[in-house]
Write a protein that holds these residues in place. Structure first.
Motif, short mmCIF file in Angstrom:
data_model
loop_
_atom_site.label_atom_id
_atom_site.label_comp_id
_atom_site.label_asym_id
_atom_site.label_seq_id
_atom_site.Cartn_x
_atom_site.Cartn_y
_atom_site.Cartn_z
N GLU A 3 39.81 63.72 75.00
CA GLU A 3 40.80 63.10 75.12
C GLU A 3 41.57 64.33 74.28
O GLU A 3 41.57 64.43 73.95
CB GLU A 3 41.49 61.94 75.58
N LYS A 4 43.07 64.65 75.59
CA LYS A 4 43.92 65.37 75.01
C LYS A 4 45.25 65.17 75.14
O LYS A 4 45.64 64.54 75.49
CB LYS A 4 44.01 66.71 76.05
N ILE A 5 45.75 65.18 73.38
CA ILE A 5 46.68 64.65 73.58
C ILE A 5 47.86 66.27 72.47
O ILE A 5 47.18 67.06 71.90
CB ILE A 5 46.73 63.81 72.14
N THR A 6 49.08 66.01 73.00
CA THR A 6 49.88 66.98 72.82
C THR A 6 51.30 67.22 71.82
O THR A 6 51.96 67.40 71.97
CB THR A 6 50.99 68.14 73.54
N SER A 7 50.83 65.86 72.23
CA SER A 7 52.86 65.23 71.75
C SER A 7 52.99 64.16 70.32
O SER A 7 51.52 63.62 69.94
CB SER A 7 53.64 63.57 72.80
N VAL A 13 48.68 59.03 67.64
CA VAL A 13 49.42 60.38 66.25
C VAL A 13 50.24 59.50 65.63
O VAL A 13 49.63 59.94 64.27
CB VAL A 13 49.89 61.93 66.92
N LYS A 14 50.86 58.34 65.75
CA LYS A 14 51.29 57.78 64.30
C LYS A 14 51.03 57.08 63.67
O LYS A 14 51.12 56.71 62.39
CB LYS A 14 52.96 57.21 64.67
N ARG A 15 49.62 56.62 64.26
CA ARG A 15 48.61 55.28 63.28
C ARG A 15 47.35 56.30 63.26
O ARG A 15 47.58 55.62 61.15
CB ARG A 15 47.87 55.08 64.41
#
Length: 260
Positions: A3-7, A13-15
């Motif tokens: 899965e791609k995450i950019t933000s 990301v916060k976790r």
């Protein structure tokens, strides 16, 4: 699955960032590791991973050895910077589950054990864990007041050795008492009139050695309960040895029967 995450504001990301804190470790029973050396050792050791996070380059370069059963997350350079504890991050991370099943009790522990009493510096802790690994020790006990084994700086300093030996958080007083009940030696490290030259102690199969705080040394109540307290003779002008160096000298001497 990838899965791609950019933000950087993404919930995952916060976790992951929260997993670098004590509260995060306790809440999610997991922690974040960084760098291919450590991630690769965790994979090789079969540690329970719930996510592998990295740049497209890192995930592609190591794709052949990444386990198919673990979800992969491709992240941007900004997310790497947010998660990293280093100045020049490699760009690969993993989430490791904290497994209570790996806990070893003093009633059943065998081999050499290093007990850390209020050791604060992550670099010293990492050096001692790596040296315990190299010297053939079974494990390391993180006593009260010692920096957590899940502290990002401690994790980085251990450089993967945490996956080769047992790491346990425990009450050092209890470990000493249980070892003495089993008639096993527990050595302290101190320079006092009653201390013995470490070279006069014969290696044994199962034993423990305690290393104390960098500035204050071992706590008095633990010193009073040991089988014997050891010192390393100093020939030069230095007042003392770094705790990590001293631990290395003692561990290799006391476990020398495994190195012949």
């Amino acid at each position: 699955m990838r899965e791609k995450i950019t933000s950087t504001q993404n919930a995952r990301v916060k976790r992951w960032q929260h997993l670098t804190t004590k509260k995060g470790h306790q809440k999610y029973q997991a922690y974040l590791i960084e760098g291919w050396h450590t991630v690769g050792d965790a994979i090789q050791a079969g540690r329970p991973l719930t996510a592998i996070i990295g740049t497209d380059e890192q995930l592609t370069n190591h794709g052949a050895v990444l386990p198919d059963s673990v979800d992969q997350f491709e992240v941007s350079a900004d997310i790497v910077k947010k998660l990293s504890d280093t100045v020049t991050p490699q760009g690969i991370f993993a989430v490791v589950t904290i497994s209570e099943t790996a806990t070893v009790t003093p009633e059943k522990a065998t081999g050499g054990w290093l007990l850390l009493d209020h050791v604060a510096d992550p670099g010293n802790i990492g050096t001692m864990v790596r040296t315990a690994d190299a010297a053939g020790f079974s494990g390391v006990v993180f006593g009260h007041g010692t920096s957590s084994q899940y502290n990002p700086k401690v994790i980085r300093a251990m450089q993967g050795s945490q996956f080769h030996i047992s790491l346990v958080a425990g009450d050092l007083g209890d470990w000493i008492a249980r070892f003495k009940e089993r008639e096993l030696a527990v050595y302290g490290s101190a320079l006092n009139p009653a201390a013995k030259d470490y070279r006069t102690v014969s290696p044994t199969t199962t034993f423990a050695i305690i290393m104390g705080n960098e500035g204050q040394g071992m706590t008095a109540d633990l010193l009073a309960e040991t089988t014997a307290n050891l010192y390393i003779p100093i020939k030069g002008q230095a007042e003392s040895l770094n705790v990590g160096v001293a631990a290395g000298v003692l561990m290799f001497q006391l476990n020398s029967h495994l190195l012949d």
